[in-house]
Design a protein around this motif. Structure first.
Motif, mmCIF file in Angstrom:
data_model
loop_
_atom_site.group_PDB
_atom_site.id
_atom_site.type_symbol
_atom_site.label_atom_id
_atom_site.label_comp_id
_atom_site.label_asym_id
_atom_site.label_seq_id
_atom_site.Cartn_x
_atom_site.Cartn_y
_atom_site.Cartn_z
ATOM 1 N N VAL A 91 -13.756 2.348 12.928
ATOM 2 C CA VAL A 91 -12.994 1.461 13.811
ATOM 3 C C VAL A 91 -12.663 0.163 13.077
ATOM 4 O O VAL A 91 -11.535 -0.330 13.137
ATOM 5 N N LYS A 92 -13.635 -0.382 12.371
ATOM 6 C CA LYS A 92 -13.403 -1.617 11.613
ATOM 7 C C LYS A 92 -12.357 -1.410 10.523
ATOM 8 O O LYS A 92 -11.497 -2.263 10.302
ATOM 9 N N LEU A 93 -12.416 -0.269 9.841
ATOM 10 C CA LEU A 93 -11.443 0.030 8.803
ATOM 11 C C LEU A 93 -10.036 0.161 9.391
ATOM 12 O O LEU A 93 -9.067 -0.373 8.842
ATOM 13 N N MET A 120 0.836 -1.180 0.000
ATOM 14 C CA MET A 120 0.000 0.000 0.000
ATOM 15 C C MET A 120 0.880 1.242 0.000
ATOM 16 O O MET A 120 1.579 1.498 0.973
ATOM 17 N N GLN A 121 0.826 2.004 -1.037
ATOM 18 C CA GLN A 121 1.694 3.162 -1.175
ATOM 19 C C GLN A 121 1.459 4.209 -0.093
ATOM 20 O O GLN A 121 2.401 4.831 0.374
ATOM 21 N N LEU A 166 0.472 7.084 11.498
ATOM 22 C CA LEU A 166 -0.931 7.023 11.092
ATOM 23 C C LEU A 166 -1.815 6.609 12.261
ATOM 24 O O LEU A 166 -1.538 5.635 12.960
ATOM 25 N N VAL A 167 -2.895 7.375 12.448
ATOM 26 C CA VAL A 167 -3.892 7.083 13.479
ATOM 27 C C VAL A 167 -5.250 7.457 12.905
ATOM 28 O O VAL A 167 -5.390 8.503 12.273
ATOM 29 N N ALA A 168 -6.256 6.625 13.111
ATOM 30 C CA ALA A 168 -7.610 6.932 12.663
ATOM 31 C C ALA A 168 -8.357 7.647 13.787
ATOM 32 O O ALA A 168 -8.409 7.142 14.907
ATOM 33 N N GLU A 191 -8.829 -3.262 10.206
ATOM 34 C CA GLU A 191 -8.498 -4.001 8.982
ATOM 35 C C GLU A 191 -7.106 -3.638 8.458
ATOM 36 O O GLU A 191 -6.373 -4.492 7.965
ATOM 37 N N PHE A 192 -6.732 -2.365 8.582
ATOM 38 C CA PHE A 192 -5.437 -1.914 8.071
ATOM 39 C C PHE A 192 -4.385 -1.786 9.164
ATOM 40 O O PHE A 192 -3.318 -1.225 8.947
ATOM 41 N N ASP A 193 -4.697 -2.305 10.353
ATOM 42 C CA ASP A 193 -3.758 -2.308 11.472
ATOM 43 C C ASP A 193 -3.258 -0.895 11.807
ATOM 44 O O ASP A 193 -2.069 -0.660 11.986
#
Length: 88
Positions: free
Chosen positions: A36-38, A1-2, A12-14, A41-43
């Protein structure tokens, strides 16, 4: 993933936020759960922030004016459709 490779490790933090909006709408709890699920999914770590932008209730009008300016909407219209419901 670029996009992940372009960022330094750990940067990176959601941000997860819910303003109890209509289900499936932005700022709703449904939307927050999807985020949260996303993130999972991408750790990517997820942080519940609730989009805090001011210290006390007396600062809310300033935040509303800034929101209206950001959305390029007259402030009177923002007061009517404000998802936080502070102004009725």
């Amino acid at each position: 993933m670029q996009w992940r490779e372009a960022m330094p490790a750990g940067s990176l933090v959601a941000e997860i936020t819910s303003h109890l909006n209509t289900p499936a709408a932005p700022l709703s709890t449904t939307h927050a759960v999807r985020m949260v699920k996303l993130a999972h999914e991408f750790d990517v770590p997820a942080v519940l922030s609730n989009a805090v932008r001011y210290a006390g209730p007396e600062d809310a009008p300033v935040a509303d004016v800034l929101d209206a300016a950001r959305n390029i909407a007259p402030w009177i219209n923002w007061r009517i459709c404000n998802p936080r419901g502070r102004h009725g």
